[in-house]
Scaffold this active site. Sequence first.
Site, short mmCIF file in Angstrom:
data_model
loop_
_atom_site.label_atom_id
_atom_site.label_comp_id
_atom_site.label_asym_id
_atom_site.label_seq_id
_atom_site.Cartn_x
_atom_site.Cartn_y
_atom_site.Cartn_z
N ARG A 28 17.70 -31.53 11.82
CA ARG A 28 17.88 -30.18 12.38
C ARG A 28 18.06 -29.13 11.29
NH1 ARG A 28 20.23 -29.88 17.78
NH2 ARG A 28 19.05 -31.42 18.92
N ARG A 32 19.68 -23.20 14.84
CA ARG A 32 20.40 -21.95 15.12
C ARG A 32 21.43 -21.55 14.08
NH1 ARG A 32 21.80 -23.59 21.15
NH2 ARG A 32 21.73 -25.55 20.01
N ASP A 77 10.27 -30.67 19.58
CA ASP A 77 11.44 -31.28 20.21
C ASP A 77 11.06 -32.62 20.83
OD1 ASP A 77 14.27 -30.90 20.70
OD2 ASP A 77 13.76 -30.84 22.81
O1 CP3 Z 1 14.89 -29.00 11.97
C1 CP3 Z 1 14.61 -29.89 12.77
O2 CP3 Z 1 15.17 -31.01 12.77
C2 CP3 Z 1 13.42 -29.60 13.66
C3 CP3 Z 1 13.24 -29.92 14.92
C4 CP3 Z 1 14.06 -30.65 15.95
C5 CP3 Z 1 14.69 -30.03 17.06
N1 CP3 Z 1 15.13 -31.01 17.91
C6 CP3 Z 1 14.81 -28.59 17.28
C7 CP3 Z 1 15.69 -28.05 18.31
C8 CP3 Z 1 14.23 -32.03 16.10
C9 CP3 Z 1 13.82 -33.15 15.16
C10 CP3 Z 1 14.87 -32.24 17.35
C11 CP3 Z 1 15.16 -33.56 17.92
C12 CP3 Z 1 15.95 -33.66 19.15
N2 CP3 Z 1 15.88 -32.90 20.28
C13 CP3 Z 1 16.86 -34.70 19.40
C14 CP3 Z 1 17.12 -35.83 18.45
C15 CP3 Z 1 17.94 -35.38 17.33
C16 CP3 Z 1 19.36 -35.56 17.56
O3 CP3 Z 1 20.07 -34.57 17.33
O4 CP3 Z 1 19.76 -36.65 17.89
C17 CP3 Z 1 17.38 -34.52 20.69
C18 CP3 Z 1 18.42 -35.38 21.35
C19 CP3 Z 1 16.75 -33.39 21.24
C20 CP3 Z 1 16.94 -32.78 22.60
C21 CP3 Z 1 17.47 -31.43 22.46
N3 CP3 Z 1 16.69 -30.32 22.21
C22 CP3 Z 1 18.83 -31.02 22.45
C23 CP3 Z 1 20.00 -31.93 22.69
C24 CP3 Z 1 18.85 -29.64 22.17
C25 CP3 Z 1 20.02 -28.75 21.95
C26 CP3 Z 1 20.57 -28.16 23.17
C27 CP3 Z 1 21.52 -27.04 22.84
O5 CP3 Z 1 21.28 -25.94 23.35
O6 CP3 Z 1 22.45 -27.25 22.06
C28 CP3 Z 1 17.50 -29.23 22.04
C29 CP3 Z 1 17.05 -27.86 21.71
C30 CP3 Z 1 16.70 -27.69 20.27
N4 CP3 Z 1 15.85 -28.51 19.58
C31 CP3 Z 1 17.10 -26.61 19.42
C32 CP3 Z 1 16.46 -26.84 18.19
C33 CP3 Z 1 16.52 -25.97 16.98
C34 CP3 Z 1 17.98 -25.44 19.80
C35 CP3 Z 1 17.26 -24.57 20.77
C36 CP3 Z 1 17.46 -23.08 20.68
O7 CP3 Z 1 16.93 -22.43 19.76
O8 CP3 Z 1 18.10 -22.56 21.59
#
Ligand code: CP3
Length: 353
Positions: A28, A32, A77
Amino acid sequence: MDERLYNSRFMKATRGEDVDCTPVWLMRQAGRYMKDYRDVRARGTFMDLCTKPELACEVTVTAQEKLGADAAILFADLLPVMIEMGFDLEYIEGKGPTIHNPVKQAADVDRIKTHDPKQTMPFTAESVRQIRAALKPDIPLIGFAGLPFTLAAYAIEGGGSKHYIDVKRFMWSDTGAWNALCERFVDTLIPYSLMQIEAGVQAFQFFDSWVGSLSPQDYREYVQPHVKRVFAGVREGMKAMGKDIPLIHFGVGTATFLHLQHECGGDVLGMDWHTPIRANWEKLEGLKSVQGNLDPITLYAPWETLKRKADEVLDDVGNKPGHIFNLGHGILPKTPVDNVIDLVKYVHERTAR
Ligand code: CP3
């Protein structure tokens, strides 16, 4: 693969080779906590970032450059691949990913489809191509996908979960339907991963973020066969396209079944902060590379504490070739960016050989 990429620190470490200093990237790293990300995000929804290659490219490359990380990870994602399978996915501000039509009984699995991401998600391949073209020629790009248990957790719970009650109940009592659901994930994840590999990523990480909620017995019985199929299918597909890139297998809370994950056939195993790297690595025969494992919460601490915690990881590993420094899980919102930048720099300096 271009020689500058092949001989980069990160790629060498995936092969267990000597490096000039330990490579670092952070899960990540584009998110944000970073103002540059929030600025791009203010121009659209989260799904826009995932589906518009110019935006995905901008946030991916900016994060890698700003941090001085040794690899970039595709901005995308885990969950959008589920949309064309029939899941009504929405990212809700303040609540996180939500599936409005979760699988709640065996019969619901019948409506879940597989699809060919080359047809349905060409924007992800295009993001890979644009990012590859924009990154410096010695910075590898990592593609990624989720693994069946983690995706099934969202599919069945309908969103994030604390206790995974519905998933476990489904898995234990509707095992036939569970396997059918996981098979549909496997059949979609293989072409989705291969599409990214064909488009030009240098390494590929499989996230099984929530599988640590299971016992080793349950992992072996209900999950491992599906994960093995994903790795075998991706290897076979890579062979057919004349590619052979390292596969990273990551989970959280899997200290008691790392050997079962290792059996699935990855090249690099991710470990979290519950898992001392060196002792566990030595138990896993043939494992060339390990990624991890600083607690992401240390990034909120004052520099002296953060440095001490990073030292603990580095002292434990002792510069064993094959270590890729990372967190044990993703960077959280509100993490101070300067701490992240300082951490990357510190790991490079401290591990210089
Ligand atoms: O920099 C990176 O790592 C790039 C991309 C990335 C994102 N999600 C961006 C993202 C990657 C590799 C992921 C993987 C991901 N997504 C996982 C596995 C990683 C982990 O942490 O175990 C999981 C479980 C998800 C599902 C998901 N998507 C969640 C739990 C969330 C967050 C929800 C929240 O609002 O807190 C997301 C959204 C997400 N994915 C964001 C980002 C930057 C935030 C979204 C936003 O901008 O509002």
